[in-house]
Design an enzyme around this catalytic site. Structure first.
Site, PDB file in Angstrom:
ATOM      1  CE1 TYR A 109      -3.660  -2.412  -0.242  1.00 36.81           C
ATOM      2  CE2 TYR A 109      -2.766  -3.411   1.682  1.00 36.81           C
ATOM      3  CZ  TYR A 109      -3.572  -3.416   0.513  1.00 36.81           C
ATOM      4  OH  TYR A 109      -4.444  -4.637   0.262  1.00 36.81           O
ATOM      5  N   GLY A 133      -3.721 -14.410  12.553  1.00 36.79           N
ATOM      6  CA  GLY A 133      -4.502 -13.833  11.384  1.00 36.79           C
ATOM      7  C   GLY A 133      -5.825 -14.716  11.327  1.00 36.79           C
TER       8      GLY A 133
HETATM    9  C1  LIG Z   1      -9.216 -11.971   4.821  1.00 34.37           C
HETATM   10  C2  LIG Z   1      -7.906 -11.205   5.214  1.00 34.37           C
HETATM   11  C3  LIG Z   1      -7.705  -9.994   5.234  1.00 34.37           C
HETATM   12  C4  LIG Z   1      -6.684  -9.402   5.540  1.00 34.37           C
HETATM   13  N1  LIG Z   1      -6.403  -8.044   5.637  1.00 34.37           N
HETATM   14  C5  LIG Z   1      -5.394  -7.425   6.115  1.00 34.37           C
HETATM   15  C6  LIG Z   1      -5.501  -5.961   6.427  1.00 34.37           C
HETATM   16  O1  LIG Z   1      -6.700  -5.124   6.326  1.00 34.37           O
HETATM   17  N2  LIG Z   1      -4.300  -5.207   6.868  1.00 34.37           N
HETATM   18  C7  LIG Z   1      -3.167  -6.187   7.150  1.00 34.37           C
HETATM   19  O2  LIG Z   1      -2.102  -5.652   7.647  1.00 34.37           O
HETATM   20  N3  LIG Z   1      -3.015  -7.248   6.851  1.00 34.37           N
HETATM   21  C8  LIG Z   1      -4.311  -7.996   6.159  1.00 34.37           C
HETATM   22  N4  LIG Z   1      -4.283  -9.225   6.137  1.00 34.37           N
HETATM   23  C9  LIG Z   1      -3.064 -10.226   6.456  1.00 34.37           C
HETATM   24  C10 LIG Z   1      -3.015 -10.812   7.741  1.00 34.37           C
HETATM   25  O3  LIG Z   1      -3.149  -9.789   8.977  1.00 34.37           O
HETATM   26  C11 LIG Z   1      -2.019 -11.679   8.301  1.00 34.37           C
HETATM   27  O4  LIG Z   1      -0.645 -11.099   7.964  1.00 34.37           O
HETATM   28  C12 LIG Z   1      -2.129 -12.941   7.192  1.00 34.37           C
HETATM   29  O5  LIG Z   1      -3.365 -13.543   7.363  1.00 34.37           O
HETATM   30  C13 LIG Z   1      -0.995 -13.884   7.615  1.00 34.37           C
HETATM   31  O6  LIG Z   1      -1.318 -14.427   9.020  1.00 34.37           O
HETATM   32  P1  LIG Z   1      -1.706 -15.638   9.411  1.00 34.37           P
HETATM   33  O7  LIG Z   1      -0.766 -16.734   8.791  1.00 34.37           O
HETATM   34  O8  LIG Z   1      -1.940 -15.876  11.096  1.00 34.37           O
HETATM   35  O9  LIG Z   1      -3.199 -15.955   8.925  1.00 34.37           O
HETATM   36  C14 LIG Z   1      -5.497 -10.014   5.745  1.00 34.37           C
HETATM   37  C15 LIG Z   1      -5.381 -11.480   5.695  1.00 34.37           C
HETATM   38  C16 LIG Z   1      -6.697 -12.060   5.435  1.00 34.37           C
HETATM   39  C17 LIG Z   1      -6.721 -13.518   5.412  1.00 34.37           C
END
Ligand SMILES: Cc1cc2nc3c(=O)[nH]c(=O)nc-3n(C[C@H](O)[C@H](O)[C@H](O)COP(=O)(O)O)c2cc1C
Length: 362
Positions: A180, A319
């Site tokens: 971004y 996440g």
């Molecule tokens: C549906 C979805 C929406 C996300 N939206 C954002 C967001 O708004 N801002 C952000 O920094 N990361 C966003 N992410 C990234 C997550 O914060 C995170 O970094 C990613 O899911 C990896 O972590 P995890 O393996 O624990 O899921 C999003 C991820 C998912 C799956």
């Protein structure tokens, strides 16, 4: 090695986090059509209030920064009032909540912005998939920002910080990751400017650091967190020397004593393509940042415990596990199975796949 554990409390500059199992920012597109948080959003975060800290979905600081339909904003009075209901409800449930603030830059499409062309450091389009109600579209070529347009954008982040404070948040997180606007300025693959905001890393980092300084001035360093993705390749991001670029920025953040740094490890898909420049992000950058370090991406309970024990991070953000498990800390504590995640409802509207994941029986 340390004795740190996911279930240990953590003192985040006076904010007493009950555990180190944090919820990372995730866009869920459940705001109203004019980008106001809803009672459903409040219910979703209240369900997850046992997280050591919740970081909200990315929240635009202005209409220009708007890149996702039904993503909430924090730049109008009705949005601030609606967020106040969310933060009050989370606090009543003994939770802590930060607002992730954001400008989409080039990751947007005119058809969902009243025709307005997305803006960026340079006229280089993002790559990847963008979805409108009509289906998948290519990213358009963004308009390169004039130098005189940059300070007013920085000011929108300062105002959003004041607004988040007024809305009752415990702090703000700058979304400096995932391709971004701040990330677009920082990395040379998306920034080919020849003015004070392009060229050497000291110039490319200007916009991000000016934003952070403005946010800090609007509140305090302790209450401003920053999220970076040194290995992130999303939306066609790349840098010719990621180690130098991010080392510089992270040292600057450490000198500014920001409240925390949240770093993303590379995701499994990027690692398998062999294109990732920095494979072990927490280990690489931990020595450069003296404040609380939060790590995210691809962690489960065992990996979370291991990274805390290694001393490479102080806090672990989860996440997708928090999407499917509103009571994730309890499930980790009791070593119980996790709910199955339904990615088809990530960006839906309504409660399905949002507030209807079951909790464990008491
Ligand atoms: C549906 C979805 C929406 C996300 N939206 C954002 C967001 O708004 N801002 C952000 O920094 N990361 C966003 N992410 C990234 C997550 O914060 C995170 O970094 C990613 O899911 C990896 O972590 P995890 O393996 O624990 O899921 C999003 C991820 C998912 C799956």
């Amino acid at each position: 090695m340390t004795n740190a554990n996911l279930f240990d409390p953590f003192d985040l500059h006076g904010l007493k986090l009950p555990n180190r199992i944090l919820m990372s920012a995730m866009t869920r597109t459940r705001a109203t059509e004019d980008d106001v948080p809803t009672d459903l959003i409040s219910e979703y975060y209240v369900q997850r209030a046992s997280a050591g800290l919740i970081v909200t979905e990315c929240t635009q600081v202005s209409d220009q920064g708007h890149g996702i339909m039904r993503a909430p904003g924090i730049h109008r009075a009705d949005q601030i009032a609606a967020w106040r209901k969310v933060t009050d409800a989370v606090h009543a449930a003994d939770g802590h909540i930060y607002n992730q603030i954001w400008h989409c830059g080039r990751v947007a499409h005119p058809d969902m912005r009243g025709g307005a062309q997305p803006v960026a450091p340079s006229a280089i389009p993002a790559t990847g998939d963008f979805f409108l109600p009509s289906g998948r579209v290519d990213f358009p070529i963004p308009r390169a920002l004039g130098i005189e347009e940059i300070a007013p954008i920085v000011e929108t982040f300062a105002q959003a910080t004041r607004n988040a404070r007024e809305a009752g948040f415990d702090g703000v997180e700058l979304h400096g990751a995932n391709g971004y606007l701040q990330d677009q300025f920082l990395r040379d693959g998306s920034n080919q400017r020849t003015d004070d905001y392009g060229g050497a890393v000291t110039n490319r980092a200007h916009f991000m650091l000016e934003t952070i300084d403005a946010m800090v001035a609007a509140w305090s360093p302790e209450r401003v967190g920053v999220r970076l993705s040194p290995s992130g390749l999303l939306y066609g991001m790349h840098d010719s020397d990621a180690l130098t670029t991010f080392s510089y920025v992270i040292k600057e953040l450490s000198a500014r004593r920001v409240g925390y740094l949240c770093l993303l490890e590379p995701n499994a898909k990027d690692l398998t393509t062999g294109t990732v420049q920095i494979e072990h992000v927490a280990k690489t950058f931990r020595p450069l940042f003296s404040g609380p370090l939060m790590i995210n991406s691809g962690f489960d309970k065992a990996k979370g415990q291991a990274v805390l024990a290694s001393g490479d991070a102080d806090l672990v953000a989860f996440g997708t596990m928090f999407i499917a498990n509103p009571d994730l800390p309890d499930r980790f504590r009791r070593d119980t199975p996790l709910n199955k995640l339904d990615p088809s409802t990530f960006y839906g509207v309504g409660p399905k796949g949002y507030t209807d994941y079951p909790r464990l029986a008491a």
